[in-house]
Scaffold this motif. Sequence first.
Motif, PDB file in Angstrom:
ATOM      1  N   SER A 242      -1.656   6.102   5.510  1.00 37.80           N
ATOM      2  CA  SER A 242      -1.713   6.586   4.129  1.00 37.80           C
ATOM      3  C   SER A 242      -1.405   8.077   4.034  1.00 37.80           C
TER       4      SER A 242
ATOM      5  N   PHE B  10       2.081   1.699  -3.410  1.00 34.74           N
ATOM      6  CA  PHE B  10       0.974   2.198  -4.228  1.00 34.74           C
ATOM      7  C   PHE B  10       0.828   3.705  -4.076  1.00 34.74           C
ATOM      8  N   ASP B  11       0.850   4.196  -2.820  1.00 33.16           N
ATOM      9  CA  ASP B  11       0.717   5.640  -2.610  1.00 33.16           C
ATOM     10  C   ASP B  11       1.895   6.409  -3.205  1.00 33.16           C
TER      11      ASP B  11
ATOM     12  N   CYS C  20       0.833  -1.214   0.000  1.00 34.88           N
ATOM     13  CA  CYS C  20       0.000   0.000   0.000  1.00 34.88           C
ATOM     14  C   CYS C  20       0.863   1.259   0.000  1.00 34.88           C
TER      15      CYS C  20
ATOM     16  N   ILE D 155       1.848   9.825   2.126  1.00 35.01           N
ATOM     17  CA  ILE D 155       1.635  10.789   1.037  1.00 35.01           C
ATOM     18  C   ILE D 155       2.325  12.103   1.358  1.00 35.01           C
TER      19      ILE D 155
ATOM     20  N   ASP E 139       1.125   0.684 -13.638  1.00 31.26           N
ATOM     21  CA  ASP E 139       0.368  -0.333 -12.898  1.00 31.26           C
ATOM     22  C   ASP E 139       1.018  -1.702 -13.001  1.00 31.26           C
TER      23      ASP E 139
ATOM     24  N   SER F  78       3.302   9.658  -9.990  1.00 33.96           N
ATOM     25  CA  SER F  78       2.673   9.787 -11.317  1.00 33.96           C
ATOM     26  C   SER F  78       1.882  11.081 -11.415  1.00 33.96           C
ATOM     27  N   GLY F  79       1.316  11.550 -10.282  1.00 30.94           N
ATOM     28  CA  GLY F  79       0.622  12.838 -10.298  1.00 30.94           C
ATOM     29  C   GLY F  79       1.576  14.012 -10.403  1.00 30.94           C
TER      30      GLY F  79
ATOM     31  N   ARG G 156       1.392   6.542  -6.875  1.00 28.78           N
ATOM     32  CA  ARG G 156       0.289   7.448  -7.200  1.00 28.78           C
ATOM     33  C   ARG G 156       0.736   8.909  -7.108  1.00 28.78           C
TER      34      ARG G 156
ATOM     35  N   ILE H 161       0.084   5.087 -17.705  1.00 24.94           N
ATOM     36  CA  ILE H 161      -0.527   4.597 -16.461  1.00 24.94           C
ATOM     37  C   ILE H 161      -0.617   3.072 -16.435  1.00 24.94           C
TER      38      ILE H 161
ATOM     39  N   TYR I 194       3.999  -1.735 -10.814  1.00 22.90           N
ATOM     40  CA  TYR I 194       3.578  -1.813  -9.407  1.00 22.90           C
ATOM     41  C   TYR I 194       3.207  -3.247  -9.024  1.00 22.90           C
TER      42      TYR I 194
END
Length: 191
Positions: free
Chosen positions: A88, A24-25, A21, A92, A45, A31-32, A28, A41, A48
């Motif tokens: 989370s 994943f964050d 997780c 971030i 994925d 990529s942003g 994310r 994307i 990942y």
Amino acid sequence: MTLHVQFQTIFMMFLSGVAICAIFDVFRVLSGKLKLPRWTIPLVDIVYWIVATILVFRLLLYSNEGQVRVFIFLGLGIGVCFYFALLSNLVIHLTLLIIRIIIALYRFLAKTVEIVLIKPIIGLYRLTVIILGFLLAVAIFLYRIVLQLLYPFWRLLLWMTRPAHKYFVVPVWLKKLMGNIITIYRRLFSK
């Protein structure tokens, strides 16, 4: 499989759930921030899921020699729920902080290279151009003065050798040279 190995495996799978997780964050947020095109994307994925699968199975091999049981999925689920409930936002914000630090460090290094290396080189180039321009102007000025000082002697030489022209044949190249010198002199001083 002993009870100790089962608890160790559940704990490892809990850590795996938290780790996948967190990854994943991080993916994310990156990529942003990098503003990746939409076509990348699916590639991100895939990367990942490959990293997450390798991580889970390596820990599974380490903890219970790769045996898949129901409590493994229970441990993963508990780790995922724990992460999204408590960690989370922290991950971030930490990822965004690290990105800001890296950007600030990059800007600092770029500015330092510009101040220490690029600006002195540009300054030396400009100084060299100014000095060479000044020396060229001085050389042209001295050249004009020398020509002006020598012009009366040149005229005197021409006047003295004029009667000899009747008796001597002047080579063509010398006539051209004298014509070029006179033309250059007229261009320089007729302004």
